[in-house]
Design a protein around this motif. Structure first.
Motif, PDB file in Angstrom:
ATOM      1  N   HIS A  21       0.822  -1.206   0.000  1.00 26.62           N
ATOM      2  CA  HIS A  21       0.000   0.000   0.000  1.00 26.62           C
ATOM      3  C   HIS A  21       0.857   1.258   0.000  1.00 26.62           C
ATOM      4  O   HIS A  21       0.381   2.340   0.278  1.00 26.62           O
ATOM      5  CB  HIS A  21      -0.968   0.019   1.179  1.00 26.62           C
ATOM      6  CG  HIS A  21      -2.008  -1.042   1.082  1.00 26.62           C
ATOM      7  ND1 HIS A  21      -3.250  -0.814   0.585  1.00 26.62           N
ATOM      8  CD2 HIS A  21      -1.979  -2.359   1.407  1.00 26.62           C
ATOM      9  CE1 HIS A  21      -3.955  -1.922   0.612  1.00 26.62           C
ATOM     10  NE2 HIS A  21      -3.201  -2.866   1.107  1.00 26.62           N
ATOM     11  N   VAL A  49      -3.416 -10.553   5.040  1.00 26.42           N
ATOM     12  CA  VAL A  49      -4.149  -9.296   5.183  1.00 26.42           C
ATOM     13  C   VAL A  49      -4.405  -9.076   6.672  1.00 26.42           C
ATOM     14  O   VAL A  49      -5.026  -9.913   7.330  1.00 26.42           O
ATOM     15  CB  VAL A  49      -5.499  -9.332   4.425  1.00 26.42           C
ATOM     16  CG1 VAL A  49      -6.241  -8.013   4.591  1.00 26.42           C
ATOM     17  CG2 VAL A  49      -5.286  -9.656   2.964  1.00 26.42           C
ATOM     18  N   CYS A  52      -6.354  -4.257   9.785  1.00 23.04           N
ATOM     19  CA  CYS A  52      -6.427  -2.876   9.295  1.00 23.04           C
ATOM     20  C   CYS A  52      -6.418  -2.796   7.772  1.00 23.04           C
ATOM     21  O   CYS A  52      -6.561  -1.725   7.210  1.00 23.04           O
ATOM     22  CB  CYS A  52      -5.271  -2.058   9.863  1.00 23.04           C
ATOM     23  SG  CYS A  52      -3.652  -2.560   9.241  1.00 23.04           S
ATOM     24  N   GLY A  53      -6.223  -3.935   7.098  1.00 29.75           N
ATOM     25  CA  GLY A  53      -6.234  -3.953   5.640  1.00 29.75           C
ATOM     26  C   GLY A  53      -4.865  -3.987   5.000  1.00 29.75           C
ATOM     27  O   GLY A  53      -4.755  -4.094   3.779  1.00 29.75           O
ATOM     28  N   LYS A  54      -3.810  -3.916   5.781  1.00 35.24           N
ATOM     29  CA  LYS A  54      -2.453  -3.975   5.218  1.00 35.24           C
ATOM     30  C   LYS A  54      -2.203  -5.372   4.658  1.00 35.24           C
ATOM     31  O   LYS A  54      -2.578  -6.371   5.252  1.00 35.24           O
ATOM     32  CB  LYS A  54      -1.396  -3.671   6.282  1.00 35.24           C
ATOM     33  CG  LYS A  54      -1.520  -2.303   6.879  1.00 35.24           C
ATOM     34  CD  LYS A  54      -1.330  -1.239   5.833  1.00 35.24           C
ATOM     35  CE  LYS A  54      -1.582   0.128   6.435  1.00 35.24           C
ATOM     36  NZ  LYS A  54      -1.760   1.149   5.453  1.00 35.24           N
ATOM     37  N   VAL A  55      -1.567  -5.419   3.508  1.00 35.80           N
ATOM     38  CA  VAL A  55      -1.260  -6.680   2.833  1.00 35.80           C
ATOM     39  C   VAL A  55       0.249  -6.763   2.668  1.00 35.80           C
ATOM     40  O   VAL A  55       0.870  -5.837   2.145  1.00 35.80           O
ATOM     41  CB  VAL A  55      -1.946  -6.746   1.443  1.00 35.80           C
ATOM     42  CG1 VAL A  55      -1.631  -8.049   0.748  1.00 35.80           C
ATOM     43  CG2 VAL A  55      -3.439  -6.541   1.567  1.00 35.80           C
ATOM     44  N   CYS A  71      -5.102  -1.881  13.973  1.00 35.71           N
ATOM     45  CA  CYS A  71      -5.398  -3.298  14.205  1.00 35.71           C
ATOM     46  C   CYS A  71      -5.887  -3.518  15.632  1.00 35.71           C
ATOM     47  O   CYS A  71      -6.849  -4.244  15.874  1.00 35.71           O
ATOM     48  CB  CYS A  71      -4.159  -4.166  13.972  1.00 35.71           C
ATOM     49  SG  CYS A  71      -3.797  -4.537  12.257  1.00 35.71           S
TER      50      CYS A  71
END
Length: 87
Positions: A21, A49, A52-55, A71
């Motif tokens: 991201h 994933v 918090c949506g971080k990949v 998170c």
């Protein structure tokens, strides 16, 4: 072995998705991810994933980093919804 010359305009590119991201904070924080996904990633090298949506593909010791505030907030709100001590 032969070398093939591509016609002009015909180029090959190495396309890799940007899984971080772009902000790089996965390098600064430990994120919450389902334990089974961490194990799967360790075996296959596939990205995970976080809440918090971080990949990203985990490769560092999370104990060396502070917990991602986003998170942590999401995790705590999930725990509150399961029925706390008062229920």
């Amino acid at each position: 072995m032969s070398t093939k010359i591509l016609p002009e305009g015909d180029t090959q590119t190495d396309v890799r998705p940007d899984l971080s991201h772009g902000d790089g904070d996965h390098e600064r924080f430990a994120h919450y991810v389902k334990k089974a996904k961490i194990t799967e990633s360790a075996v296959s090298g596939s990205p995970v994933v976080a809440l918090c949506g971080k990949v990203w593909v985990p490769n560092r010791d999370p104990k060396k980093f502070p917990v991602c505030p986003e998170c942590k907030e999401i995790y705590e709100s999930m725990q509150a919804g399961k029925g706390g001590k008062d229920e």
